[in-house]
Design a protein around this motif. Structure first.
Motif, short mmCIF file in Angstrom:
data_model
loop_
_atom_site.label_atom_id
_atom_site.label_comp_id
_atom_site.label_asym_id
_atom_site.label_seq_id
_atom_site.Cartn_x
_atom_site.Cartn_y
_atom_site.Cartn_z
N TYR A 184 0.83 -1.21 0.00
CA TYR A 184 0.00 0.00 0.00
C TYR A 184 0.87 1.26 0.00
CZ TYR A 184 -4.06 -2.95 0.74
OH TYR A 184 -5.04 -3.89 0.58
N LYS A 185 1.99 1.23 0.69
CA LYS A 185 2.91 2.38 0.71
C LYS A 185 3.48 2.65 -0.68
CE LYS A 185 4.52 2.01 5.48
NZ LYS A 185 5.69 1.74 6.33
N VAL A 186 3.90 1.60 -1.35
CA VAL A 186 4.45 1.75 -2.70
C VAL A 186 3.39 2.32 -3.64
CG1 VAL A 186 5.28 0.48 -4.72
CG2 VAL A 186 6.23 -0.02 -2.47
N CYS A 187 2.19 1.77 -3.56
CA CYS A 187 1.10 2.27 -4.42
C CYS A 187 0.82 3.74 -4.15
CB CYS A 187 -0.16 1.43 -4.21
SG CYS A 187 -0.06 -0.22 -4.90
N LYS A 188 0.74 4.12 -2.89
CA LYS A 188 0.48 5.53 -2.55
C LYS A 188 1.61 6.42 -3.05
CE LYS A 188 -1.00 8.67 1.01
NZ LYS A 188 -2.05 9.29 0.26
N GLY A 189 2.84 5.95 -2.91
CA GLY A 189 4.00 6.73 -3.35
C GLY A 189 4.03 6.97 -4.84
N HIS A 190 3.40 6.10 -5.62
CA HIS A 190 3.38 6.24 -7.08
C HIS A 190 1.99 6.61 -7.60
CE1 HIS A 190 7.46 4.85 -7.68
NE2 HIS A 190 7.23 3.94 -6.75
N ASN A 191 1.10 7.00 -6.69
CA ASN A 191 -0.25 7.42 -7.05
C ASN A 191 -0.99 6.33 -7.84
OD1 ASN A 191 -2.34 9.27 -6.87
ND2 ASN A 191 -1.84 10.20 -8.83
N ILE A 192 -0.88 5.10 -7.35
CA ILE A 192 -1.53 3.94 -7.96
C ILE A 192 -2.64 3.47 -7.02
CG2 ILE A 192 -1.22 1.54 -8.68
CD1 ILE A 192 1.71 2.23 -9.23
N LYS A 193 -3.81 3.19 -7.57
CA LYS A 193 -4.91 2.70 -6.75
C LYS A 193 -4.73 1.20 -6.52
CE LYS A 193 -9.84 2.20 -6.38
NZ LYS A 193 -11.14 2.62 -6.78
N PRO A 194 -4.58 0.78 -5.26
CA PRO A 194 -4.46 -0.65 -4.99
C PRO A 194 -5.83 -1.32 -4.90
CG PRO A 194 -4.15 0.58 -2.96
CD PRO A 194 -4.37 1.58 -4.06
N ILE A 195 -6.03 -2.34 -5.70
CA ILE A 195 -7.26 -3.13 -5.65
C ILE A 195 -6.82 -4.51 -5.17
CG2 ILE A 195 -9.25 -3.99 -6.93
CD1 ILE A 195 -8.69 -1.67 -8.94
N ILE A 196 -6.77 -4.66 -3.86
CA ILE A 196 -6.21 -5.86 -3.24
C ILE A 196 -7.22 -6.43 -2.26
CG2 ILE A 196 -4.32 -6.76 -1.84
CD1 ILE A 196 -2.68 -4.30 -2.79
N ARG A 197 -7.52 -7.70 -2.41
CA ARG A 197 -8.45 -8.35 -1.49
C ARG A 197 -7.78 -8.45 -0.12
NH1 ARG A 197 -9.46 -13.55 0.28
NH2 ARG A 197 -7.90 -14.42 -1.11
N PRO A 198 -8.41 -7.90 0.91
CA PRO A 198 -7.84 -8.02 2.26
C PRO A 198 -7.84 -9.47 2.75
CG PRO A 198 -9.50 -6.29 2.17
CD PRO A 198 -9.60 -7.06 0.90
N ILE A 199 -6.93 -9.77 3.64
CA ILE A 199 -6.89 -11.11 4.22
C ILE A 199 -8.15 -11.35 5.04
CG2 ILE A 199 -4.38 -11.27 4.28
CD1 ILE A 199 -4.54 -10.56 7.29
N LYS A 200 -8.48 -12.60 5.25
CA LYS A 200 -9.65 -12.96 6.04
C LYS A 200 -9.48 -12.43 7.47
CE LYS A 200 -12.65 -16.85 6.88
NZ LYS A 200 -12.89 -18.26 6.58
N GLY A 201 -10.50 -11.78 7.99
CA GLY A 201 -10.43 -11.23 9.35
C GLY A 201 -9.63 -9.95 9.44
#
Length: 72
Positions: free
Chosen positions: A26-43
């Motif tokens: 998420y830090k890398v994505c924010k640093g490059h202005n990229i929207k992360p579409i990542i399924r969160p882990i269970k719980g």
């Protein structure tokens, strides 16, 4: 290296499974202005005071809402 790739290919989002649900991603994505579409882990828990986790928090809320609607 990533910066050149982002600029060359005009990357605006990244889609990944729960294996990539890491703060560093998420830090890398924010640093490059990229929207992360990542399924969160269970719980997964919401981290309200961490700005680079906003997309993740939104995904968790959507999942919780869907689960609530399924049980109604």
């Amino acid at each position: 290296m990533l910066k050149g790739t982002v600029d060359k290919y005009n990357i605006s989002s990244v889609r990944a499974d729960a294996a990539y649900d890491k703060a560093s991603m998420y830090k890398v994505c924010k640093g490059h202005n990229i929207k992360p579409i990542i399924r969160p882990i269970k719980g997964a828990k919401i981290y309200e005071k961490i700005d680079y986790q906003l997309e993740r928090n939104s995904n968790i809320n959507v999942i919780k809402l869907c689960e609530t609607m399924r049980t109604v």
